[in-house]
Design an enzyme around this catalytic site. Structure first.
Site, short mmCIF file in Angstrom:
data_model
loop_
_atom_site.label_atom_id
_atom_site.label_comp_id
_atom_site.label_asym_id
_atom_site.label_seq_id
_atom_site.Cartn_x
_atom_site.Cartn_y
_atom_site.Cartn_z
NE ARG A 122 -7.73 -9.72 -1.21
CZ ARG A 122 -6.82 -9.10 -1.98
NH1 ARG A 122 -5.69 -9.71 -2.27
NH2 ARG A 122 -7.08 -7.91 -2.46
NE ARG A 152 -7.43 -4.90 0.27
CZ ARG A 152 -6.45 -5.03 -0.62
NH1 ARG A 152 -5.48 -5.90 -0.41
NH2 ARG A 152 -6.43 -4.29 -1.71
NE ARG A 163 -8.00 -3.37 -5.85
CZ ARG A 163 -8.39 -4.35 -5.03
NH1 ARG A 163 -9.65 -4.42 -4.64
NH2 ARG A 163 -7.54 -5.26 -4.64
P1 ADP Z 1 -4.07 -5.02 -4.75
O1 ADP Z 1 -2.72 -5.37 -5.30
O2 ADP Z 1 -4.88 -6.22 -4.40
O3 ADP Z 1 -4.84 -4.05 -5.60
P2 ADP Z 1 -2.84 -3.34 -2.68
O4 ADP Z 1 -3.02 -3.57 -1.23
O5 ADP Z 1 -1.49 -3.53 -3.26
O6 ADP Z 1 -3.92 -4.29 -3.36
O7 ADP Z 1 -3.30 -1.85 -3.05
C1 ADP Z 1 -4.54 -1.32 -2.65
C2 ADP Z 1 -4.68 0.12 -3.14
O8 ADP Z 1 -3.68 0.94 -2.53
C3 ADP Z 1 -4.47 0.32 -4.64
O9 ADP Z 1 -5.65 0.07 -5.38
C4 ADP Z 1 -4.05 1.80 -4.68
O10 ADP Z 1 -5.16 2.65 -4.55
C5 ADP Z 1 -3.21 1.95 -3.42
N1 ADP Z 1 -1.77 1.72 -3.72
C6 ADP Z 1 -1.03 0.66 -3.32
N2 ADP Z 1 0.23 0.74 -3.81
C7 ADP Z 1 0.29 1.89 -4.55
C8 ADP Z 1 1.29 2.53 -5.33
N3 ADP Z 1 2.52 2.01 -5.48
N4 ADP Z 1 0.98 3.70 -5.94
C9 ADP Z 1 -0.23 4.24 -5.81
N5 ADP Z 1 -1.24 3.68 -5.12
C10 ADP Z 1 -0.99 2.51 -4.48
#
Ligand code: ADP
Ligand code: ZN
Length: 206
Positions: A122, A152, A163
């Site tokens: 990505r 990223r 993740r």
């Molecule tokens: P992706 O869905 O590709 O993992 P995101 O941009 O949604 O990427 O999230 C990146 C990171 O941000 C997550 O791995 C986590 O560490 C943090 N994060 C995002 N949303 C939450 C949430 N609702 N609660 C806790 N941590 C979050």
């Protein structure tokens, strides 16, 4: 209408969110984007969030829930929103039920074997667009706005593994949670192209 977008990292939540936002005029709220903006701005929240994000772990619930609860009080959320990346565990889902009225949870299902390649390939733009190296033909700038694309910091194999693990243990149980509430709608072939997936979503949203 207030919607939750559920799905593993790399399932295409962000990509579909931009499409849904423009067609249905719903506000797109991404907790990941909010954290990244805070990291860039050097805020206290950003400093705290960075260590968790780099490790592929969830940022603590108290911080995350507070951010979302506040964001939903803004005027622009009054006419409907889409939550992307929240809730991510059972506790967050229960908290959300206390301060929001959710109509639908769209679960984008994608074969797990594809996710690692999707995420590590990505490339993203500051305007919110994202691309995969396999379709960029060597281009390094955004087709939409011309800005330079970048990768990223958490889109590396080691963090992605963590993740995916976090998703499987903490987030996947939410499918059941929303099914029981009668709010679940499944996008079954999330492996398709962004347009194919969006066709399915349009059928669900009507
Ligand atoms: P992706 O869905 O590709 O993992 P995101 O941009 O949604 O990427 O999230 C990146 C990171 O941000 C997550 O791995 C986590 O560490 C943090 N994060 C995002 N949303 C939450 C949430 N609702 N609660 C806790 N941590 C979050
Ligand atoms: Zn762009």
């Amino acid at each position: 209408m207030n919607i939750i977008l559920l799905g593993a990292p790399g399932a295409g939540k962000g990509t579909q969110a931009s499409k849904i936002a423009s067609k249905y005029n719903l506000l797109h709220i991404s907790t990941g984007d909010i954290f990244r903006a805070n990291i860039k701005g050097g805020t206290e929240i950003g400093k705290l969030a960075k260590s968790y994000i780099d490790a592929g772990k969830l940022v603590p619930d108290e911080v995350t829930c507070k951010i979302v609860e506040d964001r939903l009080t803004w005027d622009d959320a009054k006419s409907g929103y889409m939550l992307d990346g929240f809730p991510r565990n059972l506790y967050q889902a229960q908290e959300l039920d206390k301060f929001a009225k959710i109509d639908l949870c769209l679960n984008i299902n994608v074969d797990e074997a594809l996710l690692m390649d999707r995420i590590c390939g990505r490339r993203v733009c500051s305007c919110g667009e994202s691309y995969h190296v396999s379709t960029l033909n060597g281009a390094t700038t955004c087709a939409k706005c011309g800005n330079e694309l970048y990768q990223r910091a958490d889109d590396n194999p080691e963090t992605v593994k963590a993740r995916l693990d976090t998703y499987n243990t903490q987030t996947a149980p939410l499918i059941d949670y929303y099914e029981k509430q009668g709010k679940l709608a499944c996008v079954t072939s999330g492996e398709g192209s962004p347009d194919e997936v969006f066709e399915q979503i349009k059928k669900i949203l009507g």
